[in-house]
Scaffold this active site. Sequence first.
Site, PDB file in Angstrom:
ATOM      1  N   CYS A  71       0.820  -1.220   0.000  1.00  0.00           N
ATOM      2  CA  CYS A  71       0.000   0.000   0.000  1.00  0.00           C
ATOM      3  C   CYS A  71       0.854   1.270   0.000  1.00  0.00           C
ATOM      4  O   CYS A  71       0.322   2.353  -0.201  1.00  0.00           O
ATOM      5  CB  CYS A  71      -0.959   0.000   1.186  1.00  0.00           C
ATOM      6  N   HIS A 108      -1.013  11.483  15.855  1.00  0.00           N
ATOM      7  CA  HIS A 108      -1.574  10.735  14.730  1.00  0.00           C
ATOM      8  C   HIS A 108      -0.533   9.775  14.176  1.00  0.00           C
ATOM      9  O   HIS A 108       0.609  10.159  13.932  1.00  0.00           O
ATOM     10  CB  HIS A 108      -2.020  11.714  13.634  1.00  0.00           C
ATOM     11  N   HIS A 111      -4.094   4.947   9.998  1.00  0.00           N
ATOM     12  CA  HIS A 111      -5.461   4.424  10.066  1.00  0.00           C
ATOM     13  C   HIS A 111      -5.418   2.897  10.137  1.00  0.00           C
ATOM     14  O   HIS A 111      -4.431   2.282   9.746  1.00  0.00           O
ATOM     15  CB  HIS A 111      -6.272   4.858   8.835  1.00  0.00           C
ATOM     16  N   ASP A 119      -3.714 -12.215   4.559  1.00  0.00           N
ATOM     17  CA  ASP A 119      -3.518 -13.451   5.321  1.00  0.00           C
ATOM     18  C   ASP A 119      -2.768 -13.125   6.609  1.00  0.00           C
ATOM     19  O   ASP A 119      -1.567 -13.352   6.730  1.00  0.00           O
ATOM     20  CB  ASP A 119      -2.743 -14.466   4.481  1.00  0.00           C
ATOM     21  N   ARG A 125      -5.364  -4.182   9.023  1.00  0.00           N
ATOM     22  CA  ARG A 125      -4.150  -3.560   8.486  1.00  0.00           C
ATOM     23  C   ARG A 125      -4.011  -2.194   9.123  1.00  0.00           C
ATOM     24  O   ARG A 125      -4.783  -1.281   8.851  1.00  0.00           O
ATOM     25  CB  ARG A 125      -4.218  -3.424   6.957  1.00  0.00           C
ATOM     26  N   CYS A 127      -2.249   0.847   8.858  1.00  0.00           N
ATOM     27  CA  CYS A 127      -1.511   1.572   7.825  1.00  0.00           C
ATOM     28  C   CYS A 127      -0.916   2.814   8.502  1.00  0.00           C
ATOM     29  O   CYS A 127      -1.633   3.766   8.795  1.00  0.00           O
ATOM     30  CB  CYS A 127      -2.477   1.949   6.710  1.00  0.00           C
TER      31      CYS A 127
END
Length: 139
Positions: A71, A108, A111, A119, A125, A127
């Site tokens: 990503c 921060h 997210h 998997d 996730r 991120c």
Amino acid sequence: MKSTDREYAVTKTDDQWREELSPAEYQVLRQAGTERPFVGEYTDTKTEGVYACRACGAELFTSDTKFDSHCGWPSFYTPLAGDTVEYIEDNSLGMKRVEVRCANCGSHLGHVFEGEGYDTPTDQRFCINSISLTLRPKP
């Protein structure tokens, strides 16, 4: 940054944060910004260790929960045990997301997303912006 009613262990004035963080770190950590994908220091790192909050040093994630989600940002499937991170509903940018913040200082981090089919043991996730983290390599 959105405010919460939570009291953090580490509290500083806006001026103190600006003095301690670089402009890029401040923009992400204290103003809930996002670094560009695929440019972060830890996006492709395979080094074993613990990832800590760059603003306050609180330990957040371990390298054994990091995975390659392709990503453009470091991805983890779970934070360290306990209340190391907090979750804030984020409806900005016309979408419903869950913001992840350091539970120690309110900075921060990124997210968290669920149900994307990776998997992993949690089907989550996290991120996370590289600039929000400091890697402490395993001795």
